[in-house]
Design an enzyme around this catalytic site. Sequence first.
Site, short mmCIF file in Angstrom:
data_model
loop_
_atom_site.label_atom_id
_atom_site.label_comp_id
_atom_site.label_asym_id
_atom_site.label_seq_id
_atom_site.Cartn_x
_atom_site.Cartn_y
_atom_site.Cartn_z
N THR A 142 0.87 -1.17 0.00
CA THR A 142 0.00 0.00 0.00
C THR A 142 0.91 1.22 0.00
O THR A 142 1.90 1.28 0.72
CB THR A 142 -1.02 -0.02 1.17
N CYS A 162 -3.30 7.75 7.44
CA CYS A 162 -3.90 6.42 7.43
C CYS A 162 -2.95 5.43 8.12
O CYS A 162 -1.79 5.73 8.35
CB CYS A 162 -4.09 5.93 5.99
N HIS A 203 -5.70 -1.27 5.08
CA HIS A 203 -5.36 0.15 5.04
C HIS A 203 -6.58 0.92 5.55
O HIS A 203 -7.59 1.00 4.86
CB HIS A 203 -5.03 0.49 3.58
#
Lengths: 149, 206
Positions: free
Chosen positions: A12, A18, A35
Amino acid sequence: MKFARGDSRIITYALGSCIGITFYDPLIKLGALLHIMLPARVDPNDPKVFKYADSGIKETVRKLTAFGMMKNRTVVKIAGGAKMFEMKGSSDFGNIGQRNAAMVKKILMEERLRIAAEDTGGAYARTMLIDVSNGDVVIRTVGKPEKHL
Amino acid sequence: MRLKRYEDMNLQELDVMKEISSIGTSHAATALSKLLQKEIRITIPEVSILGYEETVDKIGYMEELVAATLVTMSNEVNGLMLFIFKKDLANAVLEKLVGVHIESFEELDELAYSALEEVGNIIICSYVNAFTQLVGVEIDLSVPGSTVNMLGGILTVPIAEYGYETDKLMYINAEFIMDGEKLSDGLLMLPDINSLNGILERLGVS
């Protein structure tokens, strides 16, 4: 959320505030990368379960368990939760990263999953990668060598 | 009809935003032109409502190193303004203002960094000034905050800030043209949904 078994890698890119959470069961070489963007799913009808720490972790655990994951074998690592901008005079702004990290830890504890390693906070983005063949987790940031969690 | 999300805007409402953005960005170009003492033209901006990944793709790529300036809006409009420098625009500014050329944003020293922050701030302020006059609203702007980092990480800031309202961003894409060269930038204006409704009501389109 993506998961895989055996020889594959899941990545990711550019996690800011995040948080990326890797789950890895070494015995059956089952790995996942979740995520999340926000701490809690407030609207129970929101179909985007993986967007939130609480619903995202629970759903990931449920799915992986169905594929044979055992919690006591599972290695969990987390990264992200940065504060990308430091705003003078409004220190509250952009604290979402911290709140995400706190929620992720709380939910993982409730799920009885221990965090083996973490790389959170700071003011920079992170790319997170898990090699599902051996559980190796790599963090890539700007201007620093790659880090193995 | 009150909007619940950015993507609920109809064509007419988007058109109005585009019209305002066109005036806003030309004010920004004028300010930049005065600062750099160079003629700067702009293309007519596109205003698009895009998802996170689409916005990243429009501006560049996830791990691309960019500089960004962020200002928060309060008073009658609440929200964020984000200006993104890619390397070509940053170099045009830095060569003129501090006499340096960079191969990578990692080379920025403190002086160059604050020059970019100041220019980002000026562009945002002149855009917002034009906007307040046109719409007839009062907007207070915060002091700017800046960073040099991965584009993908920077764009998670507005996405997370309004994550409970929308998954979309309002991306204003005008190109600055300087010495015949198109310089890419990214300006994002992100009023919260209440403020967006207020803006559209004032303009008489909702």
